[in-house]
Design a protein around this motif. Structure first.
Motif, PDB file in Angstrom:
ATOM      1  N   THR A   1      -4.625  89.274 -45.238  1.00 20.35           N
ATOM      2  CA  THR A   1      -4.146  88.125 -44.437  1.00 20.35           C
ATOM      3  C   THR A   1      -2.786  88.260 -43.991  1.00 20.35           C
ATOM      4  OG1 THR A   1      -3.954  86.571 -46.178  1.00 20.35           O
ATOM      5  CG2 THR A   1      -6.162  86.669 -44.981  1.00 20.35           C
ATOM      6  N   ALA A   2      -2.490  87.888 -42.986  1.00 18.16           N
ATOM      7  CA  ALA A   2      -1.084  87.822 -42.295  1.00 18.16           C
ATOM      8  C   ALA A   2      -1.073  86.475 -41.410  1.00 18.16           C
ATOM      9  CB  ALA A   2      -0.921  88.922 -41.475  1.00 18.16           C
ATOM     10  N   LEU A   3       0.048  85.746 -41.832  1.00 19.48           N
ATOM     11  CA  LEU A   3       0.344  84.526 -40.938  1.00 19.48           C
ATOM     12  C   LEU A   3       1.455  84.450 -40.237  1.00 19.48           C
ATOM     13  CD1 LEU A   3      -1.357  83.343 -43.757  1.00 19.48           C
ATOM     14  CD2 LEU A   3      -1.267  81.157 -42.330  1.00 19.48           C
ATOM     15  N   ALA A   4       1.789  84.257 -39.037  1.00 19.77           N
ATOM     16  CA  ALA A   4       3.193  84.176 -38.240  1.00 19.77           C
ATOM     17  C   ALA A   4       3.869  82.827 -38.185  1.00 19.77           C
ATOM     18  CB  ALA A   4       2.869  84.877 -36.964  1.00 19.77           C
ATOM     19  N   CYS A   5       3.263  81.755 -38.819  1.00 18.87           N
ATOM     20  CA  CYS A   5       3.796  80.714 -38.780  1.00 18.87           C
ATOM     21  C   CYS A   5       4.408  80.056 -40.200  1.00 18.87           C
ATOM     22  CB  CYS A   5       2.730  79.723 -38.117  1.00 18.87           C
ATOM     23  SG  CYS A   5       1.288  79.415 -39.200  1.00 18.87           S
ATOM     24  N   THR A   6       4.509  80.867 -41.043  1.00 23.68           N
ATOM     25  CA  THR A   6       4.819  80.159 -42.452  1.00 23.68           C
ATOM     26  C   THR A   6       6.097  81.009 -42.904  1.00 23.68           C
ATOM     27  OG1 THR A   6       3.847  79.407 -44.591  1.00 23.68           O
ATOM     28  CG2 THR A   6       3.267  81.654 -43.902  1.00 23.68           C
ATOM     29  N   PRO A   7       6.785  80.533 -43.626  1.00 27.37           N
ATOM     30  CA  PRO A   7       8.092  81.407 -44.373  1.00 27.37           C
ATOM     31  C   PRO A   7       7.557  82.743 -45.315  1.00 27.37           C
ATOM     32  CG  PRO A   7       8.290  79.138 -44.721  1.00 27.37           C
ATOM     33  CD  PRO A   7       7.109  79.246 -44.215  1.00 27.37           C
ATOM     34  N   TYR A   8       8.232  83.635 -45.295  1.00 29.50           N
ATOM     35  CA  TYR A   8       8.055  84.889 -45.862  1.00 29.50           C
ATOM     36  C   TYR A   8       7.053  84.594 -47.229  1.00 29.50           C
ATOM     37  CZ  TYR A   8       7.659  89.594 -47.864  1.00 29.50           C
ATOM     38  OH  TYR A   8       7.131  90.609 -48.476  1.00 29.50           O
ATOM     39  N   TYR A   9       5.991  85.419 -47.150  1.00 28.64           N
ATOM     40  CA  TYR A   9       5.277  85.423 -48.436  1.00 28.64           C
ATOM     41  C   TYR A   9       4.622  86.992 -48.460  1.00 28.64           C
ATOM     42  CZ  TYR A   9       1.742  84.872 -51.850  1.00 28.64           C
ATOM     43  OH  TYR A   9       0.789  84.709 -52.931  1.00 28.64           O
TER      44      TYR A   9
END
Length: 339
Positions: A233-241
């Motif tokens: 999974t990859a999200l573009a709206c949350t800080p780095y994880y």
């Protein structure tokens, strides 16, 4: 080209990442940026400050600068194929930022052109050379986790929230698989490197957040020919994880990265053996970007081989293309009886 080096390289693309590559090249004696290409006036000024020849197009550079040994490409994704093929046609080894192209056929054309001229092709999958991922790959290769069954990974960041309106990285043309195009693709490269060829993919691209103008969530399920399954999974709206967990039938290992590859932060590797005993260690950051460039440059100079194989570049591009073509049309959820 002298085998003694350094490899005199023309850098194509002087945007944010191109300038990052300049800085990495400055830190090594095996590679030197000796000319640049970019149509913008700001980039021309950057080149003047470095006292290197600057050109508006790659064709002008290849025809006007006889000192070029190799070409490094850090331009919008849709330009990669044409620029790679042009450089290879001029007999220059090429290092190209990922994705190599946006289609598997395009990637294969580049790989074939490099092979025809026996030229080294490098790609910007520097995460392979992070110390933490090298340690994790070593565990898999040594059989320490047993037979790998499943990989569960996430890489997310909100850097694109700072992008200016019209930034090409937000374009559906340049990023047809959302954040996967430039970020998630690193994880499929790692999976292919350890587990072999993919044979199937299913996915979701979702847009549910008001904080991001686009499809901010990408979820990809990969089935590998080896029998390994993976969910990324990859999200573009949350800080780095960053997290990459490998489950085998003798144990599991999880690598948590605390920052992006250029962030200079530790990683945390936890390993659990079959008896349930867990060991955790912190792994110091390594110069992965520079290592990747140096491995390519040394191979181009005839001093070794480049570890990222051309067929892996094509396979990873095929995964990207499959995601882009699906356009978010994931397999429907089975309904859950409620009565």
């Amino acid at each position: 080209m002298s085998a003694d080096g350094p490899l005199k390289t023309c850098l194509v693309g002087l945007g944010w990442w191109g300038r990052q590559l300049c800085g990495e090249a400055d830190g090594t004696d095996v590679l030197e940026i000796t000319s640049s290409v970019d149509p913008s006036a700001e980039s021309a000024a950057f080149a003047r400050a470095r006292n290197i020849p600057h050109f508006a197009t790659l064709g002008e550079a290849l025809n006007g600068d006889t000192a070029i040994d190799a070409v490094m490409i850090a331009t919008p994704h849709s330009l990669h194929e044409e620029q790679c093929l042009l450089a290879l046609a001029h007999g220059k080894p090429v290092f190209c930022e990922k994705p190599l192209t946006l289609t598997a056929a395009g990637a294969q054309r580049i790989v074939d052109a490099a092979a025809d001229k026996a030229l080294v092709l490098g790609i910007g999958h520097e995460r392979r050379f992070e110390a933490g991922f090298e340690a994790l790959a070593g565990l898999i290769a040594a059989g320490s986790l047993g037979r790998v069954i499943f990989i569960d990974a996430n890489v997310s960041h909100n850097l694109m929230l700072r992008a200016k309106p019209g930034d090409w990285r937000l374009s559906g043309h340049e990023a047809p698989a959302g954040l996967w195009t430039g970020t998630g693709i690193h994880l499929s490269d790692l999976i292919i490197a350890s587990c072999g060829a993919p044979e199937g993919v299913r996915l979701e691209l979702l847009s549910t957040s008001d904080n991001f103008s686009g499809q901010e969530l990408v979820r990809v399920d990969l089935k590998m020919a080896s029998g390994v399954h993976a969910t990324v999974t990859a999200l573009a709206c949350t800080p780095y994880y960053g997290r990459y967990t490998v489950f085998g039938d003798l144990g599991w290992a999880e690598l948590v990265t605390l920052a992006n590859v250029d962030g200079g932060q530790d990683a945390i590797l936890t390993v659990s053996q079959a008896n349930g005993v867990r060991e955790e260690r912190r792994i110091a950051p390594s110069p992965a970007i520079r290592t990747n460039l140096e491995l390519w440059a040394r191979a181009a100079l005839g001093r070794g081989s480049y570890p990222i194989k051309p067929d892996q570049m094509v396979l990873n591009t095929a995964v990207l293309e499959a995601i882009a073509r699906a356009g978010g049309r994931a397999a429907p959820y089975a309904s859950i009886p409620t009565g």
